[in-house]
Design a protein around this motif. Sequence first.
Motif, PDB file in Angstrom:
ATOM      1  N   VAL A  29       0.836  -1.206   0.000  1.00 16.12           N
ATOM      2  CA  VAL A  29       0.000   0.000   0.000  1.00 16.12           C
ATOM      3  C   VAL A  29       0.867   1.250   0.000  1.00 16.12           C
ATOM      4  O   VAL A  29       0.598   2.227  -0.715  1.00 16.12           O
ATOM      5  N   ASP A  30       1.939   1.222   0.780  1.00 12.46           N
ATOM      6  CA  ASP A  30       2.853   2.366   0.850  1.00 12.46           C
ATOM      7  C   ASP A  30       3.450   2.668  -0.519  1.00 12.46           C
ATOM      8  O   ASP A  30       3.582   3.836  -0.918  1.00 12.46           O
ATOM      9  N   ALA A  31       3.813   1.631  -1.277  1.00 11.28           N
ATOM     10  CA  ALA A  31       4.399   1.833  -2.610  1.00 11.28           C
ATOM     11  C   ALA A  31       3.404   2.488  -3.553  1.00 11.28           C
ATOM     12  O   ALA A  31       3.757   3.401  -4.317  1.00 11.28           O
ATOM     13  N   VAL A  32       2.151   2.044  -3.497  1.00  6.33           N
ATOM     14  CA  VAL A  32       1.120   2.634  -4.358  1.00  6.33           C
ATOM     15  C   VAL A  32       0.912   4.102  -3.985  1.00  6.33           C
ATOM     16  O   VAL A  32       0.839   4.984  -4.859  1.00  6.33           O
ATOM     17  N   GLY A  56       7.565   4.939  -6.382  1.00  6.82           N
ATOM     18  CA  GLY A  56       6.854   3.737  -5.971  1.00  6.82           C
ATOM     19  C   GLY A  56       7.672   2.484  -6.196  1.00  6.82           C
ATOM     20  O   GLY A  56       7.699   1.571  -5.355  1.00  6.82           O
ATOM     21  N   LEU A  57       8.374   2.422  -7.333  1.00  3.91           N
ATOM     22  CA  LEU A  57       9.225   1.263  -7.623  1.00  3.91           C
ATOM     23  C   LEU A  57      10.364   1.154  -6.617  1.00  3.91           C
ATOM     24  O   LEU A  57      10.783   0.041  -6.260  1.00  3.91           O
ATOM     25  N   THR A 100       1.587  -5.083  -8.273  1.00  6.26           N
ATOM     26  CA  THR A 100       1.835  -3.656  -8.048  1.00  6.26           C
ATOM     27  C   THR A 100       3.070  -3.205  -8.821  1.00  6.26           C
ATOM     28  O   THR A 100       3.073  -2.130  -9.446  1.00  6.26           O
ATOM     29  N   ALA A 101       4.114  -4.026  -8.795  1.00  3.01           N
ATOM     30  CA  ALA A 101       5.328  -3.693  -9.543  1.00  3.01           C
ATOM     31  C   ALA A 101       5.034  -3.586 -11.031  1.00  3.01           C
ATOM     32  O   ALA A 101       5.549  -2.679 -11.710  1.00  3.01           O
ATOM     33  N   ALA A 102       4.208  -4.488 -11.564  1.00  6.64           N
ATOM     34  CA  ALA A 102       3.886  -4.467 -12.990  1.00  6.64           C
ATOM     35  C   ALA A 102       3.212  -3.162 -13.389  1.00  6.64           C
ATOM     36  O   ALA A 102       3.550  -2.545 -14.408  1.00  6.64           O
ATOM     37  N   VAL A 103       2.256  -2.719 -12.573  1.00  2.95           N
ATOM     38  CA  VAL A 103       1.555  -1.464 -12.868  1.00  2.95           C
ATOM     39  C   VAL A 103       2.529  -0.288 -12.814  1.00  2.95           C
ATOM     40  O   VAL A 103       2.525   0.589 -13.689  1.00  2.95           O
ATOM     41  N   ARG A 154       6.710  -8.899 -17.957  1.00  2.00           N
ATOM     42  CA  ARG A 154       7.351  -9.997 -17.248  1.00  2.00           C
ATOM     43  C   ARG A 154       6.855 -10.099 -15.799  1.00  2.00           C
ATOM     44  O   ARG A 154       6.600 -11.190 -15.292  1.00  2.00           O
ATOM     45  N   ALA A 155       6.721  -8.954 -15.140  1.00  2.00           N
ATOM     46  CA  ALA A 155       6.260  -8.969 -13.750  1.00  2.00           C
ATOM     47  C   ALA A 155       4.837  -9.498 -13.645  1.00  2.00           C
ATOM     48  O   ALA A 155       4.510 -10.303 -12.755  1.00  2.00           O
ATOM     49  N   LEU A 156       3.974  -9.081 -14.555  1.00  2.00           N
ATOM     50  CA  LEU A 156       2.585  -9.533 -14.530  1.00  2.00           C
ATOM     51  C   LEU A 156       2.501 -11.027 -14.815  1.00  2.00           C
ATOM     52  O   LEU A 156       1.739 -11.755 -14.152  1.00  2.00           O
ATOM     53  N   ALA A 157       3.292 -11.508 -15.782  1.00  2.00           N
ATOM     54  CA  ALA A 157       3.284 -12.933 -16.099  1.00  2.00           C
ATOM     55  C   ALA A 157       3.815 -13.758 -14.931  1.00  2.00           C
ATOM     56  O   ALA A 157       3.292 -14.848 -14.631  1.00  2.00           O
ATOM     57  N   ALA A 158       4.843 -13.237 -14.259  1.00  2.00           N
ATOM     58  CA  ALA A 158       5.381 -13.936 -13.093  1.00  2.00           C
ATOM     59  C   ALA A 158       4.328 -14.046 -11.997  1.00  2.00           C
ATOM     60  O   ALA A 158       4.132 -15.113 -11.411  1.00  2.00           O
ATOM     61  N   ALA A 159       3.637 -12.936 -11.720  1.00  2.45           N
ATOM     62  CA  ALA A 159       2.604 -12.942 -10.682  1.00  2.45           C
ATOM     63  C   ALA A 159       1.514 -13.949 -10.998  1.00  2.45           C
ATOM     64  O   ALA A 159       1.025 -14.670 -10.115  1.00  2.45           O
TER      65      ALA A 159
END
Length: 512
Positions: free
Chosen positions: A395-398, A409-410, A436-439, A452-457
């Motif tokens: 949540v903090d990152a977002v 955020g990243l 969150t990282a993917a977004v 890649r991040a979204l596919a990993a998740a």
Amino acid sequence: MDKSLVLAEPAPDTTGMRYRMLETIHEYAAERAATDPHDQAETARLHAAHFLALAEEAEPLLRSAAQLPWIRRTETELDNLRAALHTAVATKDTDTAQRLVFALDWFWWLRNYRVEGAEWATQAITVTPADPPEGSPAYWQYMRLRVLHMFLRAEGNTPDEFSTPEYRALAARIKEAFRHGSPETTRFPGMLWPMTAFLTGDALDFHADLDRTIENCRRHAGDWELGVTLMLRTHVAIDITGGLPTVDADLAELHEIARRVGDRWTRAQVASAAGEVALSRGRYDWARAEYEECLRLAHEVGAHVEAPFAIARIAEAAYCSGDMAAAEQLLAEADLESERYGGVYDVRAYARLLGAMLALQRGDADQARAECERARAEGAKMTVPPQFTAGLDGVDAVLTARENGPAAGLAKIGPALATAVAAHCAERVLAGLADTAAVLLADADRPAEAVRALAAATAWRTGHPRSVPEEAAVAGLPDRTRALLGAARYIQEETAGTSLSPSDLAGSLTGN
């Protein structure tokens, strides 16, 4: 009674009439009793013996299908039981003091008299000779008393309380005594000895120790004790990497144990574990039904500390299924229930985290930030699980990205994922951070890394669906990145992402 020296009234536990004196009569009687100290002491001894017998009769029944009338009876006699404890401690009657504490330990835990129980355990320790001969009956009584004292003190004390050299040495001593296994090590709370190291933060061998105490209970204990250790392993497994596929066998056995034992607390805990499994697998209606059963049983048995947690988990099920209004209402109920019973720190911390997530869904960044701060403040009062920290960090990152841009955020989400990986958080937690990282990667014009991040998740979820809020957060991301990369490059990056481990992704985000 005719002269009103003694007053009679029906007992609340329906066991007959109860008798009491007016305070002035009571004071006069106490003065008269004090004129014969020997007779007064003998009366107190007989009183303590009577209520020790009652407590020991009640103790196994408090953990059985017959528990409700015995809970009421123990509650009704609580002042007499306190007086018996006082007599035993004041006269340094070690045997009676220890037996009363062990007879009442589960009642104190179940009915949320944990702080009071810790005080009585402290007093029992003061009248117990330290360091009795190893392996003797007195030794096992003393060691069980020290385990009980640690567990009861864990309620209402900060983690720092148990990080002292004194408590670390005690935890090591408890581990050495209990890890070898014997019938003496399976009585409550002795069979939970692995948790003492968890309290002190020295939990390197925790999972192996938990397996060891379960096998010891299989050899030497009854169903109730085995059920408690299996429940602990199930809850722990759900929260660690690779643990979810292992819980089904334990959960099936727990259902059988709960049916045989009949204890409503056990049944409530099994329902809670089943609800947690359902949440992890995206079965939100099933999860809600299990937590509602947990809540019903907790209310029935009077396990008031369990009730607000069950309500908060029902709120989570509503949130995950997209019913935000119900989630808000249930969180308010959890708050009220928690405050009613003295404030349950873990529930309040968790509820504030969920409140922050709800605020994010509404687009209220200020409220989300405030809820995060409150969650951290509540969490500081206890030993928080790593998935709680991961949730707050996500949540903090977002929020940081909304305030200062995606790069900021990243800079938060990478270390958050690395920390969660190091803590062996469950795949569901890791996948949420990766989403969150993917977004944020896409927002930072890094579409290939976002794919890649979204596919990993998605791969880490092993076929289990995203929650409604999670799905909403990544909605449109595939189309958006595909338009930038082209279909062929998109497929290439997606394929590469499915083979990324959590450590791989965390390393790429943090530059390690």
